[in-house]
Design an enzyme around this catalytic site. Structure first.
Site, PDB file in Angstrom:
ATOM      1  N   LYS A 109      -4.772 -14.964   9.373  1.00  0.00           N
ATOM      2  CA  LYS A 109      -5.209 -13.817   8.580  1.00  0.00           C
ATOM      3  C   LYS A 109      -6.397 -14.280   7.750  1.00  0.00           C
ATOM      4  CE  LYS A 109      -3.772  -9.540   8.152  1.00  0.00           C
ATOM      5  NZ  LYS A 109      -3.119  -8.741   9.197  1.00  0.00           N
TER       6      LYS A 109
HETATM    7  P1  NAD Z   1      -6.998   1.080   6.190  1.00  0.00           P
HETATM    8  O1  NAD Z   1      -7.879   0.425   5.209  1.00  0.00           O
HETATM    9  O2  NAD Z   1      -7.605   1.788   7.357  1.00  0.00           O
HETATM   10  O3  NAD Z   1      -6.003   2.101   5.476  1.00  0.00           O
HETATM   11  C1  NAD Z   1      -5.202   1.764   4.378  1.00  0.00           C
HETATM   12  C2  NAD Z   1      -4.859   3.062   3.671  1.00  0.00           C
HETATM   13  O4  NAD Z   1      -3.922   2.804   2.630  1.00  0.00           O
HETATM   14  C3  NAD Z   1      -6.056   3.724   3.020  1.00  0.00           C
HETATM   15  O5  NAD Z   1      -5.971   5.112   3.217  1.00  0.00           O
HETATM   16  C4  NAD Z   1      -5.866   3.388   1.532  1.00  0.00           C
HETATM   17  O6  NAD Z   1      -6.491   4.324   0.674  1.00  0.00           O
HETATM   18  C5  NAD Z   1      -4.365   3.450   1.449  1.00  0.00           C
HETATM   19  N1  NAD Z   1      -3.799   2.817   0.270  1.00  0.00           N
HETATM   20  C6  NAD Z   1      -4.162   1.669  -0.344  1.00  0.00           C
HETATM   21  N2  NAD Z   1      -3.395   1.450  -1.428  1.00  0.00           N
HETATM   22  C7  NAD Z   1      -2.503   2.466  -1.479  1.00  0.00           C
HETATM   23  C8  NAD Z   1      -1.449   2.822  -2.350  1.00  0.00           C
HETATM   24  N3  NAD Z   1      -1.138   2.047  -3.391  1.00  0.00           N
HETATM   25  N4  NAD Z   1      -0.747   3.956  -2.113  1.00  0.00           N
HETATM   26  C9  NAD Z   1      -1.032   4.730  -1.052  1.00  0.00           C
HETATM   27  N5  NAD Z   1      -2.036   4.456  -0.189  1.00  0.00           N
HETATM   28  C10 NAD Z   1      -2.753   3.338  -0.404  1.00  0.00           C
HETATM   29  O7  NAD Z   1      -5.985  -0.062   6.709  1.00  0.00           O
HETATM   30  P2  NAD Z   1      -5.105  -0.065   8.022  1.00  0.00           P
HETATM   31  O8  NAD Z   1      -5.821  -0.863   9.046  1.00  0.00           O
HETATM   32  O9  NAD Z   1      -4.641   1.311   8.325  1.00  0.00           O
HETATM   33  O10 NAD Z   1      -3.881  -0.970   7.536  1.00  0.00           O
HETATM   34  C11 NAD Z   1      -2.770  -0.421   6.826  1.00  0.00           C
HETATM   35  C12 NAD Z   1      -1.596  -1.383   6.926  1.00  0.00           C
HETATM   36  O11 NAD Z   1      -1.288  -1.610   8.311  1.00  0.00           O
HETATM   37  C13 NAD Z   1      -1.828  -2.775   6.334  1.00  0.00           C
HETATM   38  O12 NAD Z   1      -0.614  -3.270   5.835  1.00  0.00           O
HETATM   39  C14 NAD Z   1      -2.237  -3.609   7.559  1.00  0.00           C
HETATM   40  O13 NAD Z   1      -2.003  -4.988   7.371  1.00  0.00           O
HETATM   41  C15 NAD Z   1      -1.314  -3.001   8.589  1.00  0.00           C
HETATM   42  N6  NAD Z   1      -1.725  -3.189   9.973  1.00  0.00           N
HETATM   43  C16 NAD Z   1      -2.929  -2.744  10.430  1.00  0.00           C
HETATM   44  C17 NAD Z   1      -3.277  -2.923  11.775  1.00  0.00           C
HETATM   45  C18 NAD Z   1      -4.554  -2.377  12.348  1.00  0.00           C
HETATM   46  O14 NAD Z   1      -4.707  -2.432  13.569  1.00  0.00           O
HETATM   47  N7  NAD Z   1      -5.455  -1.832  11.577  1.00  0.00           N
HETATM   48  C19 NAD Z   1      -2.400  -3.601  12.634  1.00  0.00           C
HETATM   49  C20 NAD Z   1      -1.169  -4.037  12.133  1.00  0.00           C
HETATM   50  C21 NAD Z   1      -0.846  -3.826  10.806  1.00  0.00           C
END
Ligand code: NAD
Length: 420
Positions: A109
């Site tokens: 990461k």
């Molecule tokens: P992103 O940046 O596209 O979206 C994150 C969202 O969460 C945004 O809308 C943000 O405003 C919101 N957010 C942040 N703090 C918040 C809070 N306190 N309350 C409510 N909403 C809040 O990120 P993503 O890629 O969608 O990732 C989201 C989660 O999924 C993370 O934990 C990431 O590690 C996990 N994840 C992502 C992927 C991927 O392919 N992108 C894969 C596996 C896991």
């Protein structure tokens, strides 16, 4: 063991989960720290020329958890709260996740402590390129392959690929995944995590006998994962009654019109203020009466404070580490919420990242149908294995999923032996 520079609530949480599974699987004491402690961590100062002429220095990190099964793989996060401890915990979870779904990777990461929303496009590009430059000694298609995470996207991956390629003197698409399709990205990668979450929710619904049509879902975090999961769930006839982002939440018991919501978010960059819904706080949203709750934002959202109050039947962990061990214990004791654990639930992202890397290495690209077909097959296999182990050993799905992942890494280390 003293965790030194990684010590933080989230790294301790990842270690606590590991220790519980290691006790259960009777992993010898001598093997535990070798499995748990990250192999490498690089922290770098990232100086960036800002638009106003100042030079600002940001802290960046990359942690590679283990190198036993192949190169390491994991996302890059741009968020103000990024620390080396958080990055190390996320790298450890990536290791168990890759092993659970059978990918030839160790976990990694990375992240930079910054607020991407406060940076101009030029500043974001300079920050990304300088961070990549600092990481060049430790990344590469056979070494460590970054991908998007919170606060990063396809454009950021394109800049990473370009910076790395310029240093090598030729195009190296396989150095990152989640890049634009035109640059060697995979069809279906952007949607993979959210679609995978929705697929596993439908399998969980089958398991507990919940019918799609008329079921309700609440999604915390309307970003890449949350928004795609919402659309995929809506296609199964599930009503999305509340969603949120970092600025607040919105709620409509009749179901949100996602087409209108997406257009609104594209314009305003937030769900807040959407006219066809009422505002709702994060705390209230998580305990709404619904069938499916999808935390898809950040870690440690379901805690000992709200776990007993959850009213959902399925908790689908789109985010990494959204449930604390204390909350997990409460949910396991309650027994009325089916938890699809993060390392299984959001594994669609790394699975299609793996497919992207394979396509890049072969310079031979697949149709979206092929990608999705292969994705669902791997998810199904991991889901069934996890479910079977949980039933056989009478443990939670999280425990079963972690056990499968940790055991595979442990067995691989035993087979390779200890050098010298
Ligand atoms: P992103 O940046 O596209 O979206 C994150 C969202 O969460 C945004 O809308 C943000 O405003 C919101 N957010 C942040 N703090 C918040 C809070 N306190 N309350 C409510 N909403 C809040 O990120 P993503 O890629 O969608 O990732 C989201 C989660 O999924 C993370 O934990 C990431 O590690 C996990 N994840 C992502 C992927 C991927 O392919 N992108 C894969 C596996 C896991």
């Amino acid at each position: 063991m003293n965790y030194h520079q990684y010590d933080s609530p989230i790294f301790r949480m990842a270690c606590q989960q590991f220790d519980q599974v290691a006790d259960f699987m009777e992993i010898p004491e001598a093997a535990r720290n070798r499995l748990k402690m990250p192999k490498r961590a690089l922290s770098v100062a990232v100086p960036v020329r800002m638009d106003d002429g100042r030079t600002e220095v940001f802290m960046g990190h990359r942690v590679q958890h283990h190198l036993t099964l192949g190169p390491t793989k994991g996302g890059i996060r741009f968020h103000p709260d990024v620390t080396v401890g958080e990055v190390a915990a996320l790298a450890m979870w990536m290791s168990w996740k890759c092993a659970l779904v059978g990918l030839p990777y160790g976990g990694a990461k990375g992240g930079v402590a910054c607020n991407p929303r406060e940076l101009s496009l030029g500043e974001l590009e300079r920050l990304t390129r300088r961070y990549t430059q600092e990481l060049i000694p430790v990344i590469g298609p056979q070494v460590d392959i970054p991908a998007p995470d919170v606060g990063t996207n396809e454009q950021v991956m394109a800049w990473i690929m370009d910076t790395y390629s310029l240093q090598m003197g030729y195009a190296v698409p396989g150095v990152v995944t989640g890049k634009p399709v035109l640059l060697g990205g995979s069809l279906g990668r952007r949607e993979a995590t959210g679609r995978g979450v929705a697929y596993l929710i439908s399998r969980a619904m089958d398991t507990i006998g919940l019918v799609g049509s008329g079921a309700t879902a609440v999604i915390q975090g309307y970003g890449n994962v949350g928004a795609v999961a919402a659309v995929s769930l809506a296609k199964q006839g599930i009503k999305i009654i509340a969603v949120s982002d970092a600025f607040g939440g919105i709620y409509n018991q009749k179901g949100l019109d996602l087409m209108k919501l997406d257009a609104y978010v594209a314009e305003t960059r937030s769900v807040v203020g959407f006219s066809e819904a009422d505002p709702i706080s994060n705390e209230e949203m998580l305990i709404l009466n619904c069938d499916i709750l999808v935390p898809a934002a950040l870690e440690r959202q379901i805690t000992e404070v709200n776990a007993a109050k959850l009213q959902c039947r399925i908790l689908a962990e789109g985010a990494n580490g959204p449930t604390t061990p204390e909350a997990d214990a409460i949910l396991t004791k309650r027994g009325d919420v089916m938890v699809i654990p993060d390392i299984l639930c959001n594994s669609g992202g790394v699975i299609v990242s793996y497919f992207e890397w394979v396509q890049d290495l072969q310079s031979f690209f697949w149709s979206e149908g092929e990608v999705m077909d292969k994705l669902y097959r791997l998810l199904e296999q991991a889901f069934i294995q996890t479910l079977n182990l949980a039933k056989k050993k009478e443990v939670s799905l999280r425990f079963a999923a972690l056990s499968l992942g940790i055991k595979r890494v442990h067995d691989a280390k035993v087979l390779r032996g200890l050098y010298p």
